[in-house]
Design a protein around this motif. Structure first.
Motif, PDB file in Angstrom:
ATOM      1  N   ALA A 113       0.928  -1.113   0.249  1.00  0.00           N
ATOM      2  CA  ALA A 113      -0.113  -0.047   0.170  1.00  0.00           C
ATOM      3  C   ALA A 113       0.735   1.279  -0.335  1.00  0.00           C
ATOM      4  O   ALA A 113       1.620   1.675   1.038  1.00  0.00           O
ATOM      5  N   VAL A 114       1.043   2.067  -1.141  1.00  0.00           N
ATOM      6  CA  VAL A 114       1.636   3.189  -1.692  1.00  0.00           C
ATOM      7  C   VAL A 114       0.651   4.305  -1.755  1.00  0.00           C
ATOM      8  O   VAL A 114       0.452   5.074  -1.417  1.00  0.00           O
ATOM      9  N   ILE A 144      -5.268   4.413  -2.249  1.00  0.00           N
ATOM     10  CA  ILE A 144      -5.991   4.273  -2.539  1.00  0.00           C
ATOM     11  C   ILE A 144      -5.367   2.759  -3.633  1.00  0.00           C
ATOM     12  O   ILE A 144      -4.406   3.190  -4.009  1.00  0.00           O
ATOM     13  N   LYS A 194     -14.013  -0.852 -12.537  1.00  0.00           N
ATOM     14  CA  LYS A 194     -12.747  -0.514 -13.265  1.00  0.00           C
ATOM     15  C   LYS A 194     -12.755  -0.767 -14.782  1.00  0.00           C
ATOM     16  O   LYS A 194     -13.820  -1.655 -14.830  1.00  0.00           O
ATOM     17  N   TRP A 348      -0.201   1.015 -13.350  1.00  0.00           N
ATOM     18  CA  TRP A 348      -0.345   0.113 -12.251  1.00  0.00           C
ATOM     19  C   TRP A 348       1.459   0.368 -11.951  1.00  0.00           C
ATOM     20  O   TRP A 348       1.689  -0.308 -13.243  1.00  0.00           O
ATOM     21  N   THR A 351       3.747   4.595 -14.570  1.00  0.00           N
ATOM     22  CA  THR A 351       2.842   4.890 -15.996  1.00  0.00           C
ATOM     23  C   THR A 351       3.868   4.612 -16.909  1.00  0.00           C
ATOM     24  O   THR A 351       5.492   5.064 -16.444  1.00  0.00           O
ATOM     25  N   GLU A 353       4.738   7.517 -18.088  1.00  0.00           N
ATOM     26  CA  GLU A 353       5.361   8.813 -18.660  1.00  0.00           C
ATOM     27  C   GLU A 353       6.763   8.616 -17.110  1.00  0.00           C
ATOM     28  O   GLU A 353       7.795   8.427 -17.308  1.00  0.00           O
ATOM     29  N   LEU A 357      10.752   8.605 -17.207  1.00  0.00           N
ATOM     30  CA  LEU A 357      11.631   9.308 -16.744  1.00  0.00           C
ATOM     31  C   LEU A 357      12.560   8.499 -16.412  1.00  0.00           C
ATOM     32  O   LEU A 357      13.895   9.226 -16.307  1.00  0.00           O
TER      33      LEU A 357
HETATM   34  C1  FAD Z   1      -6.199  -1.203 -10.888  1.00  0.00           C
HETATM   35  C2  FAD Z   1      -4.990  -0.527 -10.269  1.00  0.00           C
HETATM   36  C3  FAD Z   1      -4.535  -1.514  -8.952  1.00  0.00           C
HETATM   37  C4  FAD Z   1      -3.300  -0.975  -8.020  1.00  0.00           C
HETATM   38  N1  FAD Z   1      -3.214  -1.136  -6.986  1.00  0.00           N
HETATM   39  C5  FAD Z   1      -2.668  -0.305  -6.189  1.00  0.00           C
HETATM   40  C6  FAD Z   1      -1.611  -1.287  -4.975  1.00  0.00           C
HETATM   41  O1  FAD Z   1      -1.780  -2.704  -5.640  1.00  0.00           O
HETATM   42  N2  FAD Z   1      -0.583  -0.721  -4.609  1.00  0.00           N
HETATM   43  C7  FAD Z   1      -0.212   0.625  -4.806  1.00  0.00           C
HETATM   44  O2  FAD Z   1      -0.040   1.523  -3.886  1.00  0.00           O
HETATM   45  N3  FAD Z   1      -0.656   1.090  -5.688  1.00  0.00           N
HETATM   46  C8  FAD Z   1      -1.723   0.368  -6.630  1.00  0.00           C
HETATM   47  N4  FAD Z   1      -1.860   1.148  -7.597  1.00  0.00           N
HETATM   48  C9  FAD Z   1      -2.159   2.550  -8.159  1.00  0.00           C
HETATM   49  C10 FAD Z   1      -0.889   2.720  -9.346  1.00  0.00           C
HETATM   50  O3  FAD Z   1      -0.057   2.613  -8.450  1.00  0.00           O
HETATM   51  C11 FAD Z   1      -1.360   4.165  -9.235  1.00  0.00           C
HETATM   52  O4  FAD Z   1      -2.719   4.585 -10.274  1.00  0.00           O
HETATM   53  C12 FAD Z   1       0.061   4.953 -10.915  1.00  0.00           C
HETATM   54  O5  FAD Z   1       1.421   4.528 -10.028  1.00  0.00           O
HETATM   55  C13 FAD Z   1      -0.248   5.974 -11.358  1.00  0.00           C
HETATM   56  O6  FAD Z   1      -0.934   7.453 -10.229  1.00  0.00           O
HETATM   57  P1  FAD Z   1      -2.155   7.579 -10.505  1.00  0.00           P
HETATM   58  O7  FAD Z   1      -3.490   7.305 -11.127  1.00  0.00           O
HETATM   59  O8  FAD Z   1      -2.425   9.222  -9.227  1.00  0.00           O
HETATM   60  O9  FAD Z   1      -1.464   9.148 -11.393  1.00  0.00           O
HETATM   61  P2  FAD Z   1      -0.918  10.116 -12.077  1.00  0.00           P
HETATM   62  O10 FAD Z   1       0.397  10.087 -10.932  1.00  0.00           O
HETATM   63  O11 FAD Z   1      -1.430  10.993 -11.347  1.00  0.00           O
HETATM   64  O12 FAD Z   1      -0.529  10.657 -12.820  1.00  0.00           O
HETATM   65  C14 FAD Z   1      -1.614  10.904 -14.101  1.00  0.00           C
HETATM   66  C15 FAD Z   1      -1.237  10.951 -15.236  1.00  0.00           C
HETATM   67  O13 FAD Z   1       0.254  12.031 -14.919  1.00  0.00           O
HETATM   68  C16 FAD Z   1       0.915  11.211 -16.011  1.00  0.00           C
HETATM   69  N5  FAD Z   1       2.088  12.002 -14.649  1.00  0.00           N
HETATM   70  C17 FAD Z   1       2.934  12.245 -13.472  1.00  0.00           C
HETATM   71  N6  FAD Z   1       4.086  12.340 -13.457  1.00  0.00           N
HETATM   72  C18 FAD Z   1       4.255  12.351 -14.345  1.00  0.00           C
HETATM   73  C19 FAD Z   1       5.279  13.279 -14.665  1.00  0.00           C
HETATM   74  N7  FAD Z   1       6.346  13.941 -13.593  1.00  0.00           N
HETATM   75  N8  FAD Z   1       5.994  13.459 -15.519  1.00  0.00           N
HETATM   76  C20 FAD Z   1       5.275  13.404 -17.211  1.00  0.00           C
HETATM   77  N9  FAD Z   1       3.832  13.163 -16.082  1.00  0.00           N
HETATM   78  C21 FAD Z   1       3.154  12.522 -15.716  1.00  0.00           C
HETATM   79  C22 FAD Z   1       1.134   9.386 -15.261  1.00  0.00           C
HETATM   80  O14 FAD Z   1       1.763   8.954 -16.133  1.00  0.00           O
HETATM   81  C23 FAD Z   1      -0.393  10.128 -15.900  1.00  0.00           C
HETATM   82  O15 FAD Z   1      -0.351  10.138 -17.248  1.00  0.00           O
HETATM   83  C24 FAD Z   1      -3.151   0.550  -8.600  1.00  0.00           C
HETATM   84  C25 FAD Z   1      -3.579   1.086  -9.739  1.00  0.00           C
HETATM   85  C26 FAD Z   1      -4.324   0.722 -10.349  1.00  0.00           C
HETATM   86  C27 FAD Z   1      -5.466   0.874 -11.528  1.00  0.00           C
END
Ligand code: FAD
Length: 367
Positions: A113-114, A144, A194, A348, A351, A353, A357
């Motif tokens: 959970a991060v 979340i 989802k 997950w 991303t 991007e 990076l």
């Molecule tokens: C089904 C599912 C299961 C998951 N399971 C887990 C889990 O078990 N544990 C856990 O901790 N997390 C989990 N996650 C979370 C997942 O790791 C995050 O969704 C992911 O890290 C992206 O974060 P965010 O959704 O907040 O998007 P954001 O970080 O808000 O990104 C939104 C957009 O902005 C872009 N972006 C962000 N920062 C930059 C940058 N510096 N430069 C350029 N573009 C950028 C991204 O590429 C993306 O297109 C899960 C997600 C999903 C969908």
């Protein structure tokens, strides 16, 4: 040169057989529609020996073959030990015995959970707080999108334990702790609706004054961010493998469509097939290369991020192209679900991007 050990053919065959037998159309539809964790399938996969962390290549091959048949069921079946690598690498003997052993025996499930509402890609932006109280700690905050969120017995949780020393050092002062889901103050709420991977459990976790004993700190206090990044170097290879399985599964379906519809001599279909097969092969080489380095204890984050980003993009590309060329038949077939499941692979564990990076920053640093 083969990047994958040659003695895995038998295991690959067994994993494919298992997936084709257990992931029936009826079960795929049931768990997807009900958004239910497939406990019976997880148990069977464990009993059949596929969740064997002492055989990392074997687990990778099983993941590929499972996702080739159904990604949601495959990932749920093989991710019961999600996050356990942090305990293996950084946990005390006490934590290994208490939390890792039962997971490796198939008796318990773990989660990692991060992510928080204010911190996804930007891990250093987390707001959960871990405060000293007496001999232990108290945890407050929320997480979340946590996989295994409604079914895990314990979670490896990242929280801020001291303020960042400077804006440049936001990643300092974070600690990882093990939190049990039965403890007072813990709450998990399933996140429904989802886009894809609906057979995996995803939850919103809340921690309200959860008391965490001192011995549940993983490794050193303040080093949590580094443990998370080390974990990503491992887990991103598993995600690349999931995406590879999805891409191969879509390619299988497209090939079958061409043959069944007598399109073998149509140039458009030949070109599309060649395009997909080439990308799947490239994704496989990148993934196995990154895995080979990791399993020889020499992980290369550049190669890992390349594999994760390219394999995820390939899964989306292949499912998209296959749908384009199969038209009405495609959108009402299993391809429709593969298309939705594939998109999650680009999100997950980092991303596209974020992976780009990592690649560019590390390459520039080397210069
Ligand atoms: C089904 C599912 C299961 C998951 N399971 C887990 C889990 O078990 N544990 C856990 O901790 N997390 C989990 N996650 C979370 C997942 O790791 C995050 O969704 C992911 O890290 C992206 O974060 P965010 O959704 O907040 O998007 P954001 O970080 O808000 O990104 C939104 C957009 O902005 C872009 N972006 C962000 N920062 C930059 C940058 N510096 N430069 C350029 N573009 C950028 C991204 O590429 C993306 O297109 C899960 C997600 C999903 C969908």
């Amino acid at each position: 040169m083969s990047l994958i050990p040659e003695n895995l053919d038998e295991l690959r065959g067994k994993a494919r057989e298992f997936a084709l037998r257990e992931f029936t159309e009826e079960k795929i539809r049931k768990y997807e529609e009900e958004e239910k964790y497939p406990e019976e399938i997880r148990r069977k996969a464990f009993e059949a020996g596929f969740l064997d962390m002492s055989n990392p290549w074997g687990m990778l091959v099983a993941m590929e073959e499972f996702c080739r048949v159904d990604p949601g069921l495959g990932i749920s079946a093989l991710s019961a030990a999600f996050g356990s690598e942090v305990i293996m690498l950084f946990g005390s003997d006490y934590l290994k015995k208490k939390y890792l052993e039962p997971v490796l025996k198939g008796e318990k499930i773990s989660g990692f959970a991060v992510t928080e509402p204010s911190a996804g890609s930007d891990v250093a932006g987390i707001r959960s707080r871990l405060e000293r109280r007496g001999k232990g700690y108290v945890l407050n905050g929320e997480k979340i999108f946590i996989t295994n969120g409604t079914v895990a017995n314990h979670f490896y949780v990242l929280a801020r334990s001291s303020p960042p020393p400077s804006p440049e050092k936001r990643h300092h002062g974070m600690t990882m702790v093990v939190v049990e889901s039965s403890w007072p103050g813990f709450e998990a709420e399933q996140m429904k609706g989802k886009l894809g991977m609906r057979a995996t459990s995803t939850a919103h976790l809340k921690f309200r004054d959860v008391e965490v004993p001192e011995e549940n700190v993983i490794g050193e206090e303040g080093k949590g961010f580094y443990y998370v990044m080390t974990f990503f170097d491992i887990s991103r290879i598993h995600v690349a493998t999931q995406a590879l399985g999805i891409a191969q599964g879509a390619l299988d379906m497209f090939t079958e469509y061409i043959i069944n519809n007598g399109l073998n001599n149509r140039e458009t279909y030949q070109f599309a097939l060649a395009d997909m097969a080439t990308r799947v092969h490239a994704a496989r080489l990148l993934t196995y290369d990154a895995a080979d380095r990791l399993f020889k204890f020499a992980p290369d984050p550049v190669k890992t991020s390349m594999a994760k980003y390219f394999a995820g993009e390939t899964a989306v590309y292949v499912t998209d192209l296959a749908l384009k060329y199969t038209g009405m038949q495609g959108v009402t077939s299993k391809l429709e679900k593969f298309y939705r499941d594939a998109k999650i692979e680009e999100i997950w564990e980092g991303t596209n991007e974020v992976e780009k990076l990592v690649i560019s920053r590390m390459l520039l640093k080397k210069r």
